[in-house]
Motif scaffolding. Structure first.
Motif, mmCIF file in Angstrom:
data_model
loop_
_atom_site.group_PDB
_atom_site.id
_atom_site.type_symbol
_atom_site.label_atom_id
_atom_site.label_comp_id
_atom_site.label_asym_id
_atom_site.label_seq_id
_atom_site.Cartn_x
_atom_site.Cartn_y
_atom_site.Cartn_z
ATOM 1 N N MET A 1 0.837 -1.207 0.000
ATOM 2 C CA MET A 1 0.000 0.000 0.000
ATOM 3 C C MET A 1 0.872 1.259 0.000
ATOM 4 S SD MET A 1 -3.332 0.704 2.379
ATOM 5 C CE MET A 1 -4.005 2.374 2.507
ATOM 6 N N PHE A 2 0.349 2.282 -0.612
ATOM 7 C CA PHE A 2 1.059 3.547 -0.690
ATOM 8 C C PHE A 2 1.334 4.090 0.708
ATOM 9 C CE2 PHE A 2 1.038 8.231 -1.232
ATOM 10 C CZ PHE A 2 2.058 8.341 -2.156
ATOM 11 N N GLN A 3 2.544 4.532 0.915
ATOM 12 C CA GLN A 3 2.924 5.126 2.178
ATOM 13 C C GLN A 3 2.611 6.617 2.093
ATOM 14 O OE1 GLN A 3 4.249 3.794 5.043
ATOM 15 N NE2 GLN A 3 4.178 5.895 5.824
ATOM 16 N N PHE A 4 1.447 7.026 2.547
ATOM 17 C CA PHE A 4 1.093 8.445 2.447
ATOM 18 C C PHE A 4 2.077 9.318 3.231
ATOM 19 C CE2 PHE A 4 -3.110 6.767 1.230
ATOM 20 C CZ PHE A 4 -3.448 7.628 0.202
ATOM 21 N N ARG B 1 -6.353 0.989 -5.638
ATOM 22 C CA ARG B 1 -7.700 1.049 -5.061
ATOM 23 C C ARG B 1 -7.674 1.063 -3.524
ATOM 24 N NH1 ARG B 1 -13.289 -1.737 -6.960
ATOM 25 N NH2 ARG B 1 -14.478 -1.236 -5.083
ATOM 26 N N PRO B 2 -6.914 0.201 -2.869
ATOM 27 C CA PRO B 2 -6.908 0.264 -1.394
ATOM 28 C C PRO B 2 -6.414 1.616 -0.860
ATOM 29 C CG PRO B 2 -5.988 -1.818 -2.159
ATOM 30 C CD PRO B 2 -6.162 -0.962 -3.375
ATOM 31 N N ASP B 3 -5.439 2.210 -1.542
ATOM 32 C CA ASP B 3 -4.966 3.542 -1.129
ATOM 33 C C ASP B 3 -6.122 4.532 -1.127
ATOM 34 O OD1 ASP B 3 -2.380 2.456 -1.300
ATOM 35 O OD2 ASP B 3 -2.080 3.214 -3.349
ATOM 36 N N HIS C 1 -9.564 1.744 -11.412
ATOM 37 C CA HIS C 1 -9.441 0.736 -10.368
ATOM 38 C C HIS C 1 -10.774 0.346 -9.741
ATOM 39 C CE1 HIS C 1 -5.209 1.556 -10.468
ATOM 40 N NE2 HIS C 1 -5.327 2.751 -9.961
ATOM 41 N N PHE C 2 -11.834 1.068 -10.063
ATOM 42 C CA PHE C 2 -13.028 0.984 -9.219
ATOM 43 C C PHE C 2 -14.226 0.290 -9.856
ATOM 44 C CE2 PHE C 2 -10.420 3.781 -6.874
ATOM 45 C CZ PHE C 2 -10.781 3.563 -5.565
ATOM 46 N N GLY C 3 -13.981 -0.454 -10.918
ATOM 47 C CA GLY C 3 -15.080 -1.180 -11.541
ATOM 48 C C GLY C 3 -16.130 -0.274 -12.150
ATOM 49 N N ILE C 4 -15.693 0.918 -12.548
ATOM 50 C CA ILE C 4 -16.610 1.893 -13.122
ATOM 51 C C ILE C 4 -16.592 1.769 -14.647
ATOM 52 C CG2 ILE C 4 -16.976 4.381 -13.450
ATOM 53 C CD1 ILE C 4 -15.801 4.813 -10.636
ATOM 54 N N ARG C 5 -17.778 1.631 -15.252
ATOM 55 C CA ARG C 5 -17.865 1.683 -16.724
ATOM 56 C C ARG C 5 -17.868 3.147 -17.158
ATOM 57 N NH1 ARG C 5 -21.609 -2.596 -16.055
ATOM 58 N NH2 ARG C 5 -23.260 -1.046 -15.825
ATOM 59 N N LEU C 6 -17.124 3.470 -18.206
ATOM 60 C CA LEU C 6 -16.990 4.869 -18.616
ATOM 61 C C LEU C 6 -17.646 5.116 -19.973
ATOM 62 C CD1 LEU C 6 -13.225 5.301 -17.598
ATOM 63 C CD2 LEU C 6 -15.214 6.218 -16.374
#
Lengths: 309, 309, 309
Positions: free
Chosen positions: A1-4, A17-19, A180-185
């Motif tokens: 995971m990204f280290q903010f 996505r988890p970030d 990353h979010f399962g969004i159809r565009l």
């Protein structure tokens, strides 16, 4: 995971996505605390520089409010005129100087890559608040957060992006994140302002579902949410073409009521006339709530980057 | 009684005498606390937007100091140039966006009615810090407070208002307020810049005692307090007339000493030359104390509107 | 000893060595606390006006950061355009008004003597942040502090000052201060821009050791620290002369490495090209640390003037 903690926030593509789920969860927690009138002092004693080398009241005030709601304080400027740039100083020297003063830098600059250049010389984390035609990652984050807040989920929803998709910084940062979010565009634009091939090629490789159209009404019918942006007159060499097209990319109340009354409408603002004002009072008109969400998302990002959550 | 909490502050006529007595009592309490170096945090965690669409350092700094002395914080801008107005955004959209960020809006705008327009779309309370040739209610409040502080009372005192009474925003907001306080008024102006008939007619109907004169010396002799304002050259079509008149509306130390040494002198500032600088050291020269009172009155108003007193 | 509490800070010559030692000790203590992330609220409830009648992002942000790191708050402006000066108000009236609002005034103004004029009418202490070609005492203080921090002492060290010594405000304020500290001085400048005779005469009377040269390399060889400033093209009537000379007053990495690798280099910033950027990564390149020290020195000065240490 990204280290903010301690990281620079430069580009939408930095985040998984988890970030982003983590960021949005923190943002929603802060939203509740603000709405509950809780006084927060997570960032008491912390100073942020808001360096706006070009004017952007909206983004600047949003960052400054976010910092102050966390108990932190702000120094900065709102245009390049009053800076040492006028005395011939390089961006790098300006940033290195301010870096000596503060704990965090939020900046907007007209040149692509300027935020990355700043991040390269600053010890303090740098948050990109827009680098010209480049990236504007906090806008993309708050857009996604608004979709999630309004629809209660992201997976399986259909998001139409309408306007100047060729040049729009906001939509380019956005697709780096939405994918990353399962969004159809659905990309809705005049032929001349379609999403660049390098973007659509990348989406195909990544298996993101999307379609392209020049028909706003068709998109309104299919979409759960519509992200409107402005079509800029100056992008057209043929003004007659502009005049002909612009009406086709204006969202009206009648259109929403007849085609898809539950449509959620977003806009990065400021708008000119691409959303008729009689849409404003509809339940799905989310663009001012979206501006509000920007404060919560920036609060979350600042707190994460400063290691306070 | 006026419900300060959550209300917009747009116009001097909104307030009754008890409302203003209450406001002034709170202001005087805050004055004591500030002078006693008490740290206040009534408004910790609260953010005010100071939206100055036209420059006014004095009023802006007064509002910002007031908010910070209460422990609150401020975001904003000091001229319209750096705002989205330049990108074609309407005032209504700008206000609705900022309204998403903050808890309170203090604004100045060159157009009459702009503060009312903002109040119509904002959820947060709006305080009018001057809307062009319209109203400037906090100035009128601090002027009244200064009269009360300097003379110890308002009932039965005589207040002369001198200068451009035809166009003066400050004096028009003022008479809406003074009329409740048993104050006798003297209007002192050149014929061409007399108080408009609609104002004097209203005062007659309301039974307010007033007289009109072109003779400053006569007014100085009779008044307990003199409110000087500037006579603007650009109001005269006949410059010779201006040159002839302007000397007659300059207050000098000699005039005060010979005619009424106990005179209390007020001025909204900035002055140009309508009060000679040798008046400044006289005991009754109250105009800088008046500027100071502005902070206390705005503190009181902000705290009342936010429901904190 | 100088009574900091309540005093105006106008000129380098106000301070004795013990005064400045005290200031630097407080600054070093604040440095440790900031680096240790301690939240300070020595100045909670205190408001400073930062009145910048000409732009200076660096100095303004440094003062504002200093005030906020102490827990205080700031109001102000960053250019004269948005002030009442534009409405014909005198400096004296502007200052007397702001003086009613705040507890402390930090100001920059293009006119020599303006800070002293302000101090003459304000009750609040005034800190001179630069008055045109006059003084800039906080810059001189932070320069001295940087020399002490970098070299661990001041007595017996050799400090070369290079650039436009004739017109440089920074170096003139500096010599008023360095003379107390047992520092040997080398003045390095083209003939036309040598230190004015009234300065060198005064130093001779006071028994300060100094020499003058046009040879930067010789100075680099002898000095423990080099204070570079910019040579401004516009000071030369003969442009060919400027072109010929300017190369002789640019510090390069090669010069430092071959002549004096342990040289400590200072610069008030912004630089244009008088220090080559490849010097930046050398251990002795202290100019960005110097900017950082500016915050600590201003914190110390503000706290002392407000009587909080």
């Amino acid at each position: 995971m990204f280290q903010f903690k301690g990281s620079d926030i430069l580009h939408g593509s930095q985040f998984s996505r988890p970030d982003l789920e983590c960021l949005m969860d923190v943002a929603d927690d802060f939203r509740k605390r603000v709405e509950d009138h809780q006084v927060m002092d997570l960032l008491r004693g912390t100073v942020m520089a808001a360096l706006f080398f070009e004017p952007s009241t909206r983004t600047r005030l949003s960052f400054e409010t976010a910092m102050q709601r966390l108990g932190g304080s702000v120094v900065g400027f709102s245009s390049a005129e009053s800076t040492s740039v006028a005395k011939g100083e390089t961006l790098s020297d300006t940033i290195r100087t301010v870096d000596q003063y503060v704990d965090l830098i939020a900046m907007r600059h007209p040149a692509i890559g300027s935020a990355a250049e700043a991040a390269g010389v600053a010890q303090a984390p740098v948050i990109n608040g827009g680098d010209g035609a480049g990236q504007h990652p906090t806008q993309a984050m708050l857009d996604l957060f608004t979709v999630r807040q309004e629809l209660g989920k992201t997976d399986g929803i259909t998001l139409a992006l309408c306007g100047d998709l060729k040049n729009g910084r906001t939509v380019h940062s956005g697709v780096e994140i939405y994918k990353h979010f399962g969004i159809r565009l659905i990309f809705v634009a005049p032929e001349a302002l379609m999403m660049p091939a390098e973007v659509t090629d990348r989406l195909r490789v990544q298996g993101v579902e999307f379609e392209e159209t020049t028909d706003l009404e068709a998109a309104v019918r299919k979409a759960d949410a519509l992200y409107m942006t402005r079509i800029q007159k100056e992008r057209f060499s043929d003004l007659a073409e502009y005049e002909r097209l612009k009406g086709a990319f204006i969202l009206t109340r009648e259109m929403v009521e007849s085609l898809n009354p539950r449509l959620v409408t977003l806009h990065p603002l400021p708008r000119v006339n691409e959303i008729a004002t009689d849409v404003d009072s509809m339940a799905g008109a989310a663009y001012f709530r979206q501006a509000r969400n920007g404060v919560f998302v920036r609060m979350a990002l600042i707190a994460l980057v400063m290691g306070k959550v």
